[in-house]
Design a protein around this motif. Structure first.
Motif, mmCIF file in Angstrom:
data_model
loop_
_atom_site.group_PDB
_atom_site.id
_atom_site.type_symbol
_atom_site.label_atom_id
_atom_site.label_comp_id
_atom_site.label_asym_id
_atom_site.label_seq_id
_atom_site.Cartn_x
_atom_site.Cartn_y
_atom_site.Cartn_z
ATOM 1 N N ALA A 8 35.817 9.058 -15.490
ATOM 2 C CA ALA A 8 35.307 10.432 -15.567
ATOM 3 C C ALA A 8 36.432 11.401 -15.912
ATOM 4 O O ALA A 8 36.270 12.296 -16.758
ATOM 5 N N GLY A 188 28.109 10.922 -13.472
ATOM 6 C CA GLY A 188 28.081 11.502 -12.138
ATOM 7 C C GLY A 188 27.575 12.926 -12.098
ATOM 8 O O GLY A 188 27.383 13.585 -13.119
ATOM 9 N N SER A 189 27.351 13.382 -10.865
ATOM 10 C CA SER A 189 26.926 14.757 -10.623
ATOM 11 C C SER A 189 28.093 15.528 -10.014
ATOM 12 O O SER A 189 28.828 15.001 -9.179
#
Length: 413
Positions: A8, A188-189
């Motif tokens: 990420a 992802g959040s």
């Protein structure tokens, strides 16, 4: 061997690099387009004012929004807006209906999007890496951001503009679009969990301001960056008039001016790669003072000489110092601020730090009209020196350590 920063983070890193490459092109291309309409220092400074005014009028709201929504989505929306604005600007240039007021409007809209993007981007990093990885993560992020924004972007703008003004504006729009695609792949959040009763946007903003003002070190750092940005914006907004054209004091071409600006980026890149080592070697307090002294030198030197080699050398040191300062102070903010408040803290910090940029552009333009451009460099260097003498009384290794020991969970009311 240090733990990896993760997928990420590296996708954020790639998207940030592309986005900052677009920023670097736009921030040189728009003033170079503007001088086709006017050579007035005040009007050129007005474009810089339009691009930085959003930090005065929208910074606090941007921080509150970043703490309420998924920060990645906020960044996606911001880049979408920038793509659309540049698309419309390209159309006006291609149809030969461009004007200085349209550049002002475009600059303001891009600045609004930048406010939300940058606040969200700085707040999302602690959600991707561990606390002990923050200095390394921020250093790597600054490396790609500054390399793209200052090392590659400005000379690329100088090369694109002779091809056509529409091309010079179209390319960053494409880069922002590509950055948007890369960011969309970040898994992802990144919405922060909020506990307690629902609050208003105004109450959220007030909480962030209280948190900043209750901590003397953060407050002093924010005011110091405000002074730095005020002085550098006052001077550098006018640098295009001081450096570019056969009638300017430096008599550089557009491409040569872009290359001169890359010395800032080279210094910044060097600083980003060694920031951790400088922090350990000098300590954070001394490292911050050295960074400010380099900034003063960067501002002062064009007031004494038009020699591009001398200016380039001092700008290298200035760029080096800026990144050392940023890595240390950003990592400190991220360590001592609760995740739920980080967007608001960053926006409140940037209101004090970046808000003066727009005022600086106006003051610089007026001073140049009254006393000449060279005097602006000397006045601003002297002003920054006075601010530095004031801040070193508040920010040092002892007070920084005390701020970290206070922790992020102290009450803000």
């Amino acid at each position: 061997m240090p733990a990896p920063l993760g997928t990420a983070y590296w996708r954020l890193w790639g998207s940030s690099g592309l986005s900052n490459l677009a920023d670097g092109i736009v921030k040189l291309a728009l003033p170079l387009v503007a001088i086709q309409y006017t050579r007035s220092p005040a009007l050129i400074a007005g474009l810089g004012f339009a691009m930085t005014l959003p930090w005065l009028v929208f910074a606090l709201q941007a921080g509150a929004i970043a703490d309420r929504v998924d920060r990645r989505r906020a960044m996606l929306v911001a880049n979408t807006v920038r793509v659309l604005v540049l698309g419309l600007l390209v159309a006006t240039l291609a149809l030969d209906i461009g004007s200085l007021p349209l550049l002002y409007i475009a600059g303001f809209a891009i600045g609004m999007a930048e406010t939300l993007y940058d606040t969200s981007a700085q707040s999302i990093v602690p959600q991707m890496v561990a606390p002990d990885q923050l200095s390394r993560a921020n250093g790597r992020l600054y490396a790609v951001e500054l390399t793209a924004n200052q090392f590659v972007g400005p000379p690329l703008a100088g090369l694109l503009l002779p091809i056509g003004t529409a091309v010079a504006v179209l390319v960053p729009g494409g880069l922002w679009l590509l950055a948007l695609v890369v960011l969309a792949w970040v898994p992802g959040s990144f919405r922060v969990v909020r506990e307690g009763p629902r609050t208003t946007l105004r109450a959220d903003i007030a909480e962030g301001l209280r948190f900043l003002w209750a901590r003397p070190v953060l407050r002093a750092l924010a005011l110091m960056v405000g002074a730095f940005n005020f002085t550098t914006n006052a001077a550098f907004t006018l640098m295009v008039l001081y450096a570019v054209g056969p009638d300017s004091p430096m008599r550089l071409t557009e491409s040569a001016y872009g290359l001169l600006l890359t010395t800032l980026a080279i210094g910044s890149l060097a600083g980003s790669l060694v920031a951790e080592h400088v922090e350990r070697l000098l300590g954070r307090g001394r490292a911050l003072v050295v960074a400010l002294l380099f900034g003063i030198l960067m501002l002062a030197v064009p007031g004494f000489t038009t020699n591009p080699w001398v200016i380039a050398g001092c700008w290298f040191l200035g760029g080096f110092g800026v990144v050392i300062w940023n890595v240390i102070t950003v990592s400190l903010r991220q360590r001592i601020t609760p995740a739920r408040l980080l967007g608001r803290l960053n926006s409140a910090y940037r209101l004090f730090a970046w808000g003066p940029m727009s005022v600086g552009t106006v003051v610089g333009g007026l001073l140049a009209q009254w006393f000449g451009i060279r005097s602006v460099f000397l006045i601003m260097a002297g002003s920054l020196l006075l601010a530095t003498l004031a801040v070193v009384r508040v920010v040092n290794e002892r007070t920084i350590t005390a701020a970290e020991e206070q922790g992020p969970d102290q009450p803000t009311k």
